[in-house]
Design an enzyme around this catalytic site. Structure first.
Site, PDB file in Angstrom:
ATOM      1  N   GLU A  91      13.964 -20.742 -22.792  1.00  0.00           N
ATOM      2  CA  GLU A  91      13.516 -21.842 -23.060  1.00  0.00           C
ATOM      3  C   GLU A  91      12.292 -22.364 -21.747  1.00  0.00           C
ATOM      4  OE1 GLU A  91      15.153 -23.705 -26.671  1.00  0.00           O
ATOM      5  OE2 GLU A  91      15.524 -24.740 -24.649  1.00  0.00           O
ATOM      6  N   CYS A 104       5.990 -25.566 -17.764  1.00  0.00           N
ATOM      7  CA  CYS A 104       7.392 -25.645 -17.564  1.00  0.00           C
ATOM      8  C   CYS A 104       8.259 -25.050 -17.534  1.00  0.00           C
ATOM      9  CB  CYS A 104       8.209 -26.764 -18.029  1.00  0.00           C
ATOM     10  SG  CYS A 104       9.700 -27.711 -18.008  1.00  0.00           S
ATOM     11  N   CYS A 111      23.132 -24.779 -16.692  1.00  0.00           N
ATOM     12  CA  CYS A 111      23.000 -25.356 -15.191  1.00  0.00           C
ATOM     13  C   CYS A 111      24.229 -26.019 -14.896  1.00  0.00           C
ATOM     14  CB  CYS A 111      22.239 -27.034 -15.137  1.00  0.00           C
ATOM     15  SG  CYS A 111      21.729 -27.535 -13.932  1.00  0.00           S
ATOM     16  N   CYS A 115      24.510 -33.580 -15.456  1.00  0.00           N
ATOM     17  CA  CYS A 115      24.093 -35.049 -15.224  1.00  0.00           C
ATOM     18  C   CYS A 115      24.578 -34.933 -18.061  1.00  0.00           C
ATOM     19  CB  CYS A 115      22.755 -34.769 -15.771  1.00  0.00           C
ATOM     20  SG  CYS A 115      21.779 -34.516 -13.898  1.00  0.00           S
ATOM     21  N   CYS A 118      21.440 -34.571 -20.559  1.00  0.00           N
ATOM     22  CA  CYS A 118      20.621 -33.062 -20.400  1.00  0.00           C
ATOM     23  C   CYS A 118      21.783 -31.833 -21.300  1.00  0.00           C
ATOM     24  CB  CYS A 118      21.105 -33.102 -18.928  1.00  0.00           C
ATOM     25  SG  CYS A 118      19.873 -31.648 -19.114  1.00  0.00           S
ATOM     26  N   CYS A 332      12.463 -33.806 -21.952  1.00  0.00           N
ATOM     27  CA  CYS A 332      12.587 -33.198 -21.163  1.00  0.00           C
ATOM     28  C   CYS A 332      14.673 -33.740 -21.029  1.00  0.00           C
ATOM     29  CB  CYS A 332      12.818 -34.583 -19.892  1.00  0.00           C
ATOM     30  SG  CYS A 332      10.917 -34.977 -19.388  1.00  0.00           S
TER      31      CYS A 332
HETATM   32  N1  SAH Z   1      17.735 -30.161 -12.150  1.00  0.00           N
HETATM   33  C1  SAH Z   1      16.331 -30.186 -12.065  1.00  0.00           C
HETATM   34  C2  SAH Z   1      15.067 -30.030 -13.363  1.00  0.00           C
HETATM   35  C3  SAH Z   1      15.161 -30.651 -14.624  1.00  0.00           C
HETATM   36  S1  SAH Z   1      13.744 -31.240 -14.878  1.00  0.00           S
HETATM   37  C4  SAH Z   1      16.390 -32.184 -12.124  1.00  0.00           C
HETATM   38  O1  SAH Z   1      17.605 -32.173 -12.803  1.00  0.00           O
HETATM   39  O2  SAH Z   1      15.797 -32.714 -11.485  1.00  0.00           O
HETATM   40  C5  SAH Z   1      14.281 -32.447 -16.434  1.00  0.00           C
HETATM   41  C6  SAH Z   1      14.447 -33.911 -16.275  1.00  0.00           C
HETATM   42  O3  SAH Z   1      14.353 -34.715 -17.563  1.00  0.00           O
HETATM   43  C7  SAH Z   1      15.062 -33.906 -14.941  1.00  0.00           C
HETATM   44  O4  SAH Z   1      14.109 -35.429 -14.296  1.00  0.00           O
HETATM   45  C8  SAH Z   1      16.061 -34.768 -15.961  1.00  0.00           C
HETATM   46  O5  SAH Z   1      16.944 -35.692 -14.885  1.00  0.00           O
HETATM   47  C9  SAH Z   1      15.510 -35.244 -17.031  1.00  0.00           C
HETATM   48  N2  SAH Z   1      16.168 -34.896 -18.385  1.00  0.00           N
HETATM   49  C10 SAH Z   1      17.765 -34.552 -18.750  1.00  0.00           C
HETATM   50  N3  SAH Z   1      18.127 -34.933 -19.896  1.00  0.00           N
HETATM   51  C11 SAH Z   1      17.311 -35.801 -20.276  1.00  0.00           C
HETATM   52  C12 SAH Z   1      16.186 -36.677 -21.345  1.00  0.00           C
HETATM   53  N4  SAH Z   1      17.409 -36.252 -22.629  1.00  0.00           N
HETATM   54  N5  SAH Z   1      15.952 -36.990 -21.747  1.00  0.00           N
HETATM   55  C13 SAH Z   1      14.760 -37.674 -20.645  1.00  0.00           C
HETATM   56  N6  SAH Z   1      14.900 -37.167 -19.101  1.00  0.00           N
HETATM   57  C14 SAH Z   1      16.145 -36.477 -19.128  1.00  0.00           C
END
Ligand code: SAH
Length: 343
Positions: A91, A104, A111, A115, A118, A332
């Site tokens: 996506e 984006c 991945c 986390c 996510c 995000c």
């Molecule tokens: N792997 C990279 C790129 C992902 S960026 C990273 O971790 O930075 C996407 C952003 O959205 C990151 O800051 C991630 O931590 C954040 N993110 C992930 N899940 C989320 C959620 N449920 N709500 C808000 N932000 C989230």
């Protein structure tokens, strides 16, 4: 395996053509077909002879992405589901701002960072994307809307620094004059904090913006949500960030998703402020977005405001990220690789 021409620098195309006994100037023509006019087949390169096009197609290919689905949010954000020839899907998201179009991109299929908040990591990592496949997301979206893309964020599925070489290649190709010509300052790379790769990135001498997914003020809280913090603790990570900011003179963005009862207390804000003190940085607060497999709840508006106030009162510049595309699960942390669940 045949070579993906879309992932090559112009000098590398020159080299390949030389091996094929073709003149050097053809490389520039081919490069501008791929990256300037954004074509995805050799047949469209009409200033090359048919014989040369056939010769190219025998030894090389152009990675291709097909739009499988597109959902448009009430706020104009669009989420694209792209299909690869190998059957995988990813996506990407188009965001429309007053200053231009931002895309984006995803950097990996799935991945492996794990986390807990996510969606991108739910099924683990399938494979890395090539530079050409990351570029294709930008090109296909630009072709689809018939408009220029002015900025790119590497914030889709995947951990960019876990796919280091392809991502650097992507940034340089995206930035090239004969290509999309997107300035490095309009490219933001977000990482969950692979500290040794941040050191390596520093030496690349790029002008891109680095964003760090911090999401906690200390190791105790960070360990609960981000497994990567067991590999690189906060002290190691923030040391790498300080050095990066000092040497590149580029301001770092710290992303901090506010989760009710997990990381949103006044004490968390104070601790965060003290850890970031004196660094060339700013904090971007993200009210956590829903991921249906998880039961995290976003902090209340009041809580978010007071968290931001505490940081600001301590001299840390802070913004709250605007939520775009949440009605189509394009915010995000909501991007994922399986789309069967959404059908
Ligand atoms: N792997 C990279 C790129 C992902 S960026 C990273 O971790 O930075 C996407 C952003 O959205 C990151 O800051 C991630 O931590 C954040 N993110 C992930 N899940 C989320 C959620 N449920 N709500 C808000 N932000 C989230």
């Amino acid at each position: 395996m045949a070579v993906d021409l879309k992932s090559l620098y112009i000098e590398e195309i020159e080299e390949l053509l030389k091996e094929m006994g073709e003149p050097k100037f053809r490389a520039k023509q081919i490069f501008s077909w791929i990256h300037g006019k954004k074509v995805s087949s050799f047949d469209e390169m009409t200033n090359l002879s048919k014989a040369l096009r056939e010769k190219l197609a025998e030894r090389m290919y152009l990675s291709k992405l097909e739009i499988v689905d597109k959902k448009v949010s009430t706020d104009g954000t669009a989420k694209y589901l792209f299909g690869f020839e190998d059957g995988n899907v990813i996506e990407s998201v188009l965001m429309r701002y007053s200053y231009g179009n931002a895309v984006c991109v995803s950097t990996q299929i799935g991945c492996r960072m794990g986390c807990t908040f996510c969606a991108s990591t739910l099924d683990g990592l399938e494979r890395n994307l090539t530079a050409g496949e990351i570029l294709s997301q930008v090109y296909e979206i630009s072709n689809d809307i018939g408009e220029r893309i002015s900025s790119v964020v590497l914030m889709g599925s995947g951990e960019p620094l876990d796919n280091y070489d392809n991502v650097i290649r992507f940034v340089k190709l995206l930035n090239s004059r004969d290509g999309a010509d997107i300035g490095q300052r309009h490219i933001t790379l977000s990482t969950c904090g692979l500290a040794d790769r941040i050191d390596r990135l520093k030496a690349e001498d790029l002008q891109i913006t680095l964003a760090i997914s911090l999401h906690a003020p200390n190791d105790e809280i960070r360990n609960q949500t981000m497994p990567v913090s067991k590999r690189y603790d906060m002290e190691t990570l923030l040391f790498a960030c300080r050095q990066y900011a000092e040497e590149t003179k580029r301001r770092i963005t710290f992303e901090y998703a506010l989760i009710k009862g997990v990381n949103d207390s006044a004490d968390c804000a104070k601790e965060l402020a003290s850890r970031l003190k004196g660094m060339l940085c700013h904090v971007n607060l993200i009210p956590v977005n829903d991921v249906k497999e998880r039961d995290y709840i976003r902090s209340s508006e009041d809580k978010i405001k007071s968290f931001a106030d505490i940081l600001q009162a301590r001299g840390i510049e802070t913004t709250v990220r605007r939520k775009l595309g949440s009605d189509i699960n394009a915010s995000c942390g909501q991007l994922r690789r399986s789309y069967i669940s959404k059908k």
